[in-house]
Motif scaffolding. Structure first.
Motif, PDB file in Angstrom:
ATOM      1  N   LEU A 152     -47.914   6.114   9.837  1.00 18.95           N
ATOM      2  CA  LEU A 152     -48.335   5.134  10.846  1.00 18.95           C
ATOM      3  C   LEU A 152     -48.670   3.793  10.192  1.00 18.95           C
ATOM      4  O   LEU A 152     -48.380   2.734  10.743  1.00 18.95           O
ATOM      5  CB  LEU A 152     -49.536   5.657  11.641  1.00 18.95           C
ATOM      6  CG  LEU A 152     -49.250   6.868  12.532  1.00 18.95           C
ATOM      7  CD1 LEU A 152     -50.525   7.334  13.232  1.00 18.95           C
ATOM      8  CD2 LEU A 152     -48.174   6.567  13.564  1.00 18.95           C
ATOM      9  N   GLN A 186     -45.065   2.279   8.621  1.00 15.60           N
ATOM     10  CA  GLN A 186     -44.019   1.752   9.505  1.00 15.60           C
ATOM     11  C   GLN A 186     -44.504   0.526  10.292  1.00 15.60           C
ATOM     12  O   GLN A 186     -43.791   0.028  11.156  1.00 15.60           O
ATOM     13  CB  GLN A 186     -43.471   2.843  10.423  1.00 15.60           C
ATOM     14  CG  GLN A 186     -44.448   3.417  11.405  1.00 15.60           C
ATOM     15  CD  GLN A 186     -43.907   4.669  12.100  1.00 15.60           C
ATOM     16  OE1 GLN A 186     -42.926   5.276  11.652  1.00 15.60           O
ATOM     17  NE2 GLN A 186     -44.523   5.066  13.188  1.00 15.60           N
ATOM     18  N   ARG A 228     -50.951  -6.755  12.441  1.00 14.28           N
ATOM     19  CA  ARG A 228     -50.586  -5.499  13.113  1.00 14.28           C
ATOM     20  C   ARG A 228     -51.069  -4.295  12.317  1.00 14.28           C
ATOM     21  O   ARG A 228     -51.560  -3.316  12.871  1.00 14.28           O
ATOM     22  CB  ARG A 228     -49.070  -5.426  13.318  1.00 14.28           C
ATOM     23  CG  ARG A 228     -48.604  -6.321  14.466  1.00 14.28           C
ATOM     24  CD  ARG A 228     -47.128  -6.183  14.725  1.00 14.28           C
ATOM     25  NE  ARG A 228     -46.757  -4.817  15.056  1.00 14.28           N
ATOM     26  CZ  ARG A 228     -45.533  -4.323  14.915  1.00 14.28           C
ATOM     27  NH1 ARG A 228     -44.567  -5.068  14.460  1.00 14.28           N
ATOM     28  NH2 ARG A 228     -45.276  -3.074  15.231  1.00 14.28           N
ATOM     29  N   LYS A 254     -41.255  -9.241   7.369  1.00 14.52           N
ATOM     30  CA  LYS A 254     -41.428  -8.541   8.632  1.00 14.52           C
ATOM     31  C   LYS A 254     -40.112  -8.094   9.247  1.00 14.52           C
ATOM     32  O   LYS A 254     -40.089  -7.210  10.105  1.00 14.52           O
ATOM     33  CB  LYS A 254     -42.141  -9.507   9.593  1.00 14.52           C
ATOM     34  CG  LYS A 254     -42.880  -8.836  10.701  1.00 14.52           C
ATOM     35  CD  LYS A 254     -43.587  -9.880  11.531  1.00 14.52           C
ATOM     36  CE  LYS A 254     -44.123  -9.278  12.817  1.00 14.52           C
ATOM     37  NZ  LYS A 254     -44.741 -10.291  13.651  1.00 14.52           N
ATOM     38  N   ASP A 255     -39.004  -8.690   8.826  1.00  9.70           N
ATOM     39  CA  ASP A 255     -37.758  -8.485   9.542  1.00  9.70           C
ATOM     40  C   ASP A 255     -36.935  -7.288   9.070  1.00  9.70           C
ATOM     41  O   ASP A 255     -35.852  -7.058   9.561  1.00  9.70           O
ATOM     42  CB  ASP A 255     -36.892  -9.746   9.465  1.00  9.70           C
ATOM     43  CG  ASP A 255     -37.588 -10.906  10.151  1.00  9.70           C
ATOM     44  OD1 ASP A 255     -38.328 -10.632  11.103  1.00  9.70           O
ATOM     45  OD2 ASP A 255     -37.413 -12.048   9.721  1.00  9.70           O
ATOM     46  N   ILE A 256     -37.440  -6.542   8.109  1.00  6.48           N
ATOM     47  CA  ILE A 256     -36.704  -5.342   7.743  1.00  6.48           C
ATOM     48  C   ILE A 256     -37.232  -4.179   8.582  1.00  6.48           C
ATOM     49  O   ILE A 256     -38.309  -4.264   9.169  1.00  6.48           O
ATOM     50  CB  ILE A 256     -36.824  -5.004   6.238  1.00  6.48           C
ATOM     51  CG1 ILE A 256     -38.261  -4.599   5.893  1.00  6.48           C
ATOM     52  CG2 ILE A 256     -36.361  -6.157   5.385  1.00  6.48           C
ATOM     53  CD1 ILE A 256     -38.318  -3.792   4.626  1.00  6.48           C
ATOM     54  N   VAL A 257     -36.448  -3.109   8.649  1.00 11.83           N
ATOM     55  CA  VAL A 257     -36.896  -1.930   9.382  1.00 11.83           C
ATOM     56  C   VAL A 257     -37.793  -1.114   8.455  1.00 11.83           C
ATOM     57  O   VAL A 257     -37.363  -0.702   7.383  1.00 11.83           O
ATOM     58  CB  VAL A 257     -35.697  -1.062   9.818  1.00 11.83           C
ATOM     59  CG1 VAL A 257     -36.193   0.152  10.592  1.00 11.83           C
ATOM     60  CG2 VAL A 257     -34.744  -1.869  10.653  1.00 11.83           C
ATOM     61  N   ASN A 260     -38.513   1.798   8.003  1.00  7.24           N
ATOM     62  CA  ASN A 260     -38.102   3.145   8.399  1.00  7.24           C
ATOM     63  C   ASN A 260     -38.501   4.141   7.327  1.00  7.24           C
ATOM     64  O   ASN A 260     -37.917   4.168   6.257  1.00  7.24           O
ATOM     65  CB  ASN A 260     -36.589   3.173   8.620  1.00  7.24           C
ATOM     66  CG  ASN A 260     -36.125   4.503   9.149  1.00  7.24           C
ATOM     67  OD1 ASN A 260     -36.924   5.309   9.631  1.00  7.24           O
ATOM     68  ND2 ASN A 260     -34.845   4.762   9.052  1.00  7.24           N
ATOM     69  N   TYR A 261     -39.483   4.938   7.622  1.00 12.37           N
ATOM     70  CA  TYR A 261     -39.956   5.931   6.672  1.00 12.37           C
ATOM     71  C   TYR A 261     -39.277   7.258   6.932  1.00 12.37           C
ATOM     72  O   TYR A 261     -39.031   7.627   8.077  1.00 12.37           O
ATOM     73  CB  TYR A 261     -41.482   6.066   6.773  1.00 12.37           C
ATOM     74  CG  TYR A 261     -42.185   5.030   5.932  1.00 12.37           C
ATOM     75  CD1 TYR A 261     -41.963   3.679   6.141  1.00 12.37           C
ATOM     76  CD2 TYR A 261     -43.033   5.403   4.897  1.00 12.37           C
ATOM     77  CE1 TYR A 261     -42.577   2.726   5.355  1.00 12.37           C
ATOM     78  CE2 TYR A 261     -43.659   4.462   4.112  1.00 12.37           C
ATOM     79  CZ  TYR A 261     -43.425   3.124   4.339  1.00 12.37           C
ATOM     80  OH  TYR A 261     -44.031   2.185   3.550  1.00 12.37           O
ATOM     81  N   GLU A 276     -36.495  -0.868  -1.180  1.00 13.52           N
ATOM     82  CA  GLU A 276     -36.708  -0.389   0.191  1.00 13.52           C
ATOM     83  C   GLU A 276     -36.771   1.128   0.248  1.00 13.52           C
ATOM     84  O   GLU A 276     -37.291   1.690   1.214  1.00 13.52           O
ATOM     85  CB  GLU A 276     -35.605  -0.918   1.110  1.00 13.52           C
ATOM     86  CG  GLU A 276     -35.752  -2.410   1.356  1.00 13.52           C
ATOM     87  CD  GLU A 276     -34.790  -2.956   2.384  1.00 13.52           C
ATOM     88  OE1 GLU A 276     -34.168  -2.163   3.101  1.00 13.52           O
ATOM     89  OE2 GLU A 276     -34.662  -4.187   2.453  1.00 13.52           O
TER      90      GLU A 276
END
Lengths: 385, 331
Positions: free
Chosen positions: A28, A31, A41, A92-95, A97-98, A355
């Motif tokens: 949590l 991501q 955020r 901020k613009d990458i995903v 994704n875990y 990443e």
């Protein structure tokens, strides 16, 4: 001392039993994007999680560092700070994704410092599961603006504005398990920008190339004689410039760090580099600018400091051999405020700054047990000696 | 068009953040809840969906009673990983084995009705990159707190992942806007209030799901809305804003195939309802063209359009859930 040391290895199984919630916290947090200066955020997620675990006070300080306070049983004992930096290297613009495999977790920013923050927000839940109460208040701080140009502003502000004494501190980093940092080097992180005027004329018969100018500066830096004692070094860590293979580069930038056990030597080396930059700027008739991005003073505990000794004993009780290197992190700010503190790593991992940064799940349980062990040691008075 | 439904039956997940309150409502009503994750090669995302839902909505708050993975024959480690993290894992082909075998998401959802035991079933796609337990409790909130609501659908802001891990802030929902919304606008204007009819996250009572047919492929979401609307009306439905869901971006050709199946499903439903006449047969093949070595080559994909009947009509299902009823007789 012996009592809790014996209990620490037993905790590992109990921590493993609540694996799902610890990994959930890591996911949590991980991501949710948190580039330096844009941690809002992740700050919300951090506070939500602490509130869900019924932490007594959940708030932000005046600088928007999210903080949770678990009340201790004694009003007289100063609080213990447990700190992990919230921000990541990624934008901020990458995903974010875990991915969770059978034995590993992978995702951007995972090792620096999603794991640290995920474990930090898991601590209230773990204390409940392990039936632990402390005399001191435990202050759980996810500090913002730590990396790069953030220059550890979050922790600096938190400690500057905190009223009253602090008993001790633990900084949590994702890796590597076994690190036991108790000193930090003096450090200046700097950037050199080279800019070539685009106008032709009498100034330059042939346009200089900013990349070659930086290359010249690097050569001059490499000629500097650095002392062996106090241990000192210059790390040239970043360089970028130019636009195309066949075009002269008008702009180029390099980033470097000067580190030394001695603050004076750091300043002397910085002056030397300033002179190199000024000289080349004059002789090559190019615009060169040396600027400081961040800096730290050298601070340290002694190896025979009770906190260091007890922390090492906690690690060894778990079968982990402590490894000590200097660190440039929140630890140096805590130590500069005369707060006995150490930095610990949670687990083993690789591809820290890619990443697909990856952590091993299994060692994490020992990593968490050592953190709880060191907090327990501080609460039992090792920093009061 | 009366747009009152949009106001009364649209919720935000944050209205249901009090998970302990939802657990109390569930227990008061004596309900059980199942979560179903249909999968096909989802090894990168399946574990985190199971972990987060299990931690937050099973272990910390007993809202969900079981997590079931129904797999279409993954060739990666999806099933092994799902088992490692504690889900009940089934291969779709092993469920109701006497029946003809099909492969598709709708097939998995339909078969999940047989192997789950919940009075309420939550369906979540298994490829959610930013999974959060709000995806489940947000859908369950209206079902547990509003007696009139029997089926809840998700909607969200949909950033899409483009290229290698890059994010585009807006987009997605192209098939919805280009196919489904125009169709709804023409034939069922009321249904346009459902903001994302193709979202893959929904929950409902078993006695709704077991009375409707399930197309085995892409058409399942569209048909589900049409069938529930036809049988029970819009009032039993609700939609919940789940804030943000990051999903895979699909290329235009893949979306074309999806649109083909949805259109066919829609037309079939209209025919069944006697609302339109069709004077020529419909074909089962989606024909797309690719330029291969300076020559256009047809790429033909066949969609049989198989559909499973309402589960309530399946004998094994009735024996399991309604053993007191006479064999072959619907309860």
């Amino acid at each position: 001392m012996e009592g809790y040391l014996n209990r620490i290895p037993e905790m590992v199984e109990q921590i493993r039993a609540v694996r799902d919630t610890i990994i959930t916290n890591i996911l949590l947090i991980g991501q949710t994007p948190a580039p330096t200066f844009r941690e809002k955020r992740r700050t919300s997620v951090f506070m939500d999680r602490l509130a869900e675990f019924q932490v007594d006070e959940v708030t932000t300080d005046g600088y928007r560092n999210p903080i949770g306070v678990i009340h201790g049983t004694s009003a007289e004992k100063p609080p213990i700070f447990v700190v992990a930096h919230l921000d990541t290297f990624f934008n901020k613009d990458i995903v974010y994704n875990y991915s969770v495999g059978e034995n590993t977790i992978t995702g951007p920013g995972l090792m620096d410092n999603t794991v640290g923050v995920g474990v930090l927000v898991s601590l209230p839940f773990l204390f409940q599961c392990l039936g632990l109460r402390f005399e001191s208040d435990i202050v759980l701080a996810g500090v913002i603006q730590s990396i790069g140009k953030g220059n550890l502003r979050g922790i600096r502000h938190l400690l500057k504005t905190w009223e009253g004494p602090i008993r001790g501190g633990v900084c949590i980093e994702g890796g590597e398990l076994g690190r036991l940092n108790y000193f930090s080097d003096g450090m200046i992180r700097a950037e050199i920008e080279c800019s070539i005027s685009r106008s032709t004329g009498v100034t330059h018969k042939f346009l200089p190339n900013s990349i070659l100018v930086l290359n010249e500066i690097i050569n001059e830096i490499l000629k500097l004689r650095l002392p062996q004692r106090p241990r000192s070094r210059i790390v040239i860590g970043k360089i970028s410039g130019g636009v195309d293979h066949g075009a002269v580069a008008y702009e180029a930038t390099m980033g470097l760090e000067i580190r030394s056990h001695s603050d004076r030597i750091v300043k002397d080396i910085y002056k030397d580099i300033q002179e190199i930059v000024d000289g080349i700027s004059h002789e090559d008739q190019v615009d060169l600018k040396l600027s400081t991005i961040s800096n730290l003073n050298a601070t340290r505990l002694r190896y025979n400091d009770p906190l260091v000794k007890h922390s090492a004993a906690v690690l060894r009780a778990l079968g982990i051999e402590p490894v000590s290197d200097p660190t440039e992190s929140a630890l140096s700010i805590l130590l500069s405020h005369n707060i006995p503190s150490v930095t610990l790593g949670v687990t083993h991992g690789y591809n820290y700054y890619e990443e697909d940064a990856t952590m091993e799940i299994e060692p994490m349980y020992k990593g968490i047990a050592q953190i709880i062990g060191v907090i327990t040691a501080i609460d039992s008075g090792v920093c009061d000696e | 068009m009366n747009d009152g439904w949009l106001k009364t039956n649209t919720f935000h997940y944050s209205e249901f953040r009090d998970v302990a309150g939802l657990v109390a409502a569930k227990q008061k009503k004596g309900l059980t809840i199942s979560l179903c994750l249909p999968t096909l090669n989802e090894e990168r995302t399946i574990a985190k969906e199971i972990l987060i839902i299990k931690s937050e909505l099973m272990l910390r708050h007993p809202l969900i009673d079981e997590i079931v993975v129904v797999d279409s024959g993954s060739t990666d480690s999806t099933r092994e990983i799902a088992k490692t993290y504690g889900a009940d894992v089934y291969e779709a082909n092993d469920i109701l084995p006497r029946m003809e075998r099909y492969q598709g998401k709708g097939e998995n959802l339909w078969k999940a009705l047989y192997i789950t035991r919940g009075d309420i079933i939550v369906y979540l796609d298994a490829d959610i990159k930013n999974i959060h337990h709000r995806f489940a409790y947000g859908l369950l909130g209206p079902l547990l707190l509003h007696d009139r609501i029997k089926y809840v659908k998700a909607f969200y802001d949909r950033p899409i992942a483009i290229g290698k891990n890059k994010l585009r802030p807006t987009g997605g929902g192209r098939v919805t806007e280009l196919v489904v919304r125009p169709l709804f606008s023409i034939f069922f204007p009321e249904l346009t209030q459902i903001l994302q009819p193709l979202s893959g996250e929904y929950a409902g009572y078993r006695d709704i799901f077991d009375q409707i047919p399930f197309p085995i492929g892409y058409g399942v979401e569209t048909s589900m809305i049409l069938d529930i609307y036809r049988r029970w009306g819009l009032e039993v439905m609700a939609q919940v804003d789940l804030d943000r869901r990051i999903h895979r971006n699909q290329d235009t050709k893949a979306l074309g195939k999806m649109a083909f199946v949805i259109l066919k499903t829609f037309i079939n439903r209209k025919l069944e309802l006697g609302l339109i006449d069709l004077h020529e047969k419909m074909y089962d093949e989606m024909i797309q063209y690719n330029l291969v070595r300076e020559e256009y080559k047809a790429n033909i994909t066949r969609f049989e359009g198989h559909e499973r009947p309402p589960m309530i009509g399946i004998e094994e299902y009735r024996e399991k859930f309604f053993p007191e009823t006479t064999q072959g007789e619907s309860p």
